[in-house]
Design a protein around this motif. Structure first.
Motif, PDB file in Angstrom:
ATOM      1  N   ALA A  93       0.820  -1.218   0.000  1.00 46.20           N
ATOM      2  CA  ALA A  93       0.000   0.000   0.000  1.00 46.20           C
ATOM      3  C   ALA A  93       0.852   1.265   0.000  1.00 46.20           C
ATOM      4  O   ALA A  93       0.318   2.366   0.070  1.00 46.20           O
ATOM      5  CB  ALA A  93      -0.931  -0.002   1.212  1.00 46.20           C
ATOM      6  N   GLY A  94       2.167   1.105  -0.079  1.00 48.34           N
ATOM      7  CA  GLY A  94       3.054   2.253  -0.196  1.00 48.34           C
ATOM      8  C   GLY A  94       3.684   2.735   1.084  1.00 48.34           C
ATOM      9  O   GLY A  94       4.331   3.783   1.099  1.00 48.34           O
ATOM     10  N   HIS A  95       3.532   1.971   2.167  1.00 47.69           N
ATOM     11  CA  HIS A  95       4.064   2.415   3.454  1.00 47.69           C
ATOM     12  C   HIS A  95       5.448   1.812   3.714  1.00 47.69           C
ATOM     13  O   HIS A  95       5.803   0.770   3.155  1.00 47.69           O
ATOM     14  CB  HIS A  95       3.116   2.013   4.583  1.00 47.69           C
ATOM     15  CG  HIS A  95       1.741   2.603   4.430  1.00 47.69           C
ATOM     16  ND1 HIS A  95       1.488   3.942   4.624  1.00 47.69           N
ATOM     17  CD2 HIS A  95       0.554   2.043   4.078  1.00 47.69           C
ATOM     18  CE1 HIS A  95       0.203   4.186   4.400  1.00 47.69           C
ATOM     19  NE2 HIS A  95      -0.384   3.051   4.074  1.00 47.69           N
ATOM     20  N   ARG A  96       6.186   2.458   4.585  1.00 51.36           N
ATOM     21  CA  ARG A  96       7.468   1.933   5.023  1.00 51.36           C
ATOM     22  C   ARG A  96       7.223   1.023   6.212  1.00 51.36           C
ATOM     23  O   ARG A  96       6.470   1.383   7.133  1.00 51.36           O
ATOM     24  CB  ARG A  96       8.405   3.077   5.413  1.00 51.36           C
ATOM     25  CG  ARG A  96       9.792   2.606   5.845  1.00 51.36           C
ATOM     26  CD  ARG A  96      10.651   3.788   6.240  1.00 51.36           C
ATOM     27  NE  ARG A  96      11.906   3.363   6.832  1.00 51.36           N
ATOM     28  CZ  ARG A  96      12.704   4.151   7.542  1.00 51.36           C
ATOM     29  NH1 ARG A  96      12.356   5.421   7.727  1.00 51.36           N
ATOM     30  NH2 ARG A  96      13.823   3.692   8.049  1.00 51.36           N
ATOM     31  N   VAL A  97       7.845  -0.134   6.208  1.00 52.50           N
ATOM     32  CA  VAL A  97       7.625  -1.110   7.278  1.00 52.50           C
ATOM     33  C   VAL A  97       8.966  -1.573   7.829  1.00 52.50           C
ATOM     34  O   VAL A  97       9.869  -1.956   7.074  1.00 52.50           O
ATOM     35  CB  VAL A  97       6.837  -2.336   6.765  1.00 52.50           C
ATOM     36  CG1 VAL A  97       6.686  -3.379   7.880  1.00 52.50           C
ATOM     37  CG2 VAL A  97       5.470  -1.915   6.240  1.00 52.50           C
TER      38      VAL A  97
END
Length: 270
Positions: free
Chosen positions: A37-41
């Motif tokens: 979804a485009g997030h940094r994890v």
């Protein structure tokens, strides 16, 4: 709909913390969904957990056990705040990071997690959690061993397959139970640790961080009612229920949990 879509495209940094005996591997579904979804994890292994080297009995303190999280939060860029997500025992790691670095945490999310109360040592909530478990066969046939320096022996425990199947993974896909049986490692409970017993979490630091309790409604280890009770010890905590989730909510309801995490981040990060 358009407004919600625009909000969802905002990028956030999620730092994921596992529970006892587990590792970063247990976030593989949620981490993938958040990244997609485009997030940094950032999924972390606490000391002597997951792929981290060393043995559980060699970890000298709860602070050292939590060091990977403390270092990750301390090392954030000056203009960045992270979304901390802790599962089960990992709620205690979150609490320590919130107390040390309250200005670096946008919101803390406790997923079926121990949530300490401000004004009390962390050992208090841990004792309360243990009392919620089935007293007659509390740990079933989980393995408790004593090792390390004979002058200062250290107790560790390991979650065995039957306990995992009945108490933690009863609603999770069978392949995730198989993964857990292969991957879990011994861990300490740190019940006599100085940080756990002596350090009191303050309302000014730990208590000032915004937090959300995600209740695993079908948890067979920590009852949903007790998860809500812990949240009630912390005024201002938002409570969200996750139906059909066993204790391993990230594996039994990964998509639903991921959606909740993104919703929480969009709401609390301005």
């Amino acid at each position: 709909m358009e407004s919600g879509s625009k909000q969802r495209r905002r990028q956030h940094h999620f730092v994921l913390v596992h529970g006892a005996c587990h590792g970063a591997w247990c976030w593989y579904k949620v981490g993938t969904l958040l990244s997609s979804a485009g997030h940094r994890v950032t999924a972390l292994d606490m000391a002597a957990c997951g792929a981290s080297p060393g043995r559980a009995e060699e970890v000298p303190s709860f602070e050292e056990y939590s060091r990977p999280l403390l270092a990750a939060v301390a090392g954030l860029p000056p203009d960045e705040k992270a979304v901390l997500v802790g599962h089960s025992f990992g709620g205690l790691n979150l609490a320590l990071a919130m107390e040390r670095y309250p200005d670096r945490v946008a919101v803390a999310v406790f997923v079926a997690a121990a949530m300490p109360a401000a004004g009390k040592p962390m050992a208090f909530v841990l004792e309360q959690v243990w009392q919620q478990e089935h007293p007659a066969d509390r740990y079933m046939d989980c393995k408790f061993e004593t090792g390390g320096d004979p002058q200062h022996p250290v107790e560790t425990f390991r979650l065995v397959p039957q306990y995992l199947k009945q108490r933690l993974y009863q609603l999770s896909p069978p392949e995730d139970l198989t993964l857990a049986v292969a991957m879990v490692r011994p861990s300490q409970r740190f019940q006599d640790d100085a940080t756990m017993k002596g350090d009191v979490l303050t309302a000014e630091r730990y208590g000032a961080v915004r937090r959300v309790c995600v209740v695993a409604e079908d948890d067979a280890t920590v009852p949903a009612a007790f998860q809500r009770r812990m949240a009630s010890w912390n005024p201002g905590t938002e409570v969200m229920g996750l139906q059909g989730a066993d204790h391993m909510a990230m594996l039994s309801k990964p998509r639903e949990l991921s959606e909740l995490l993104m919703e929480i981040a969009d709401k609390y990060i301005i």
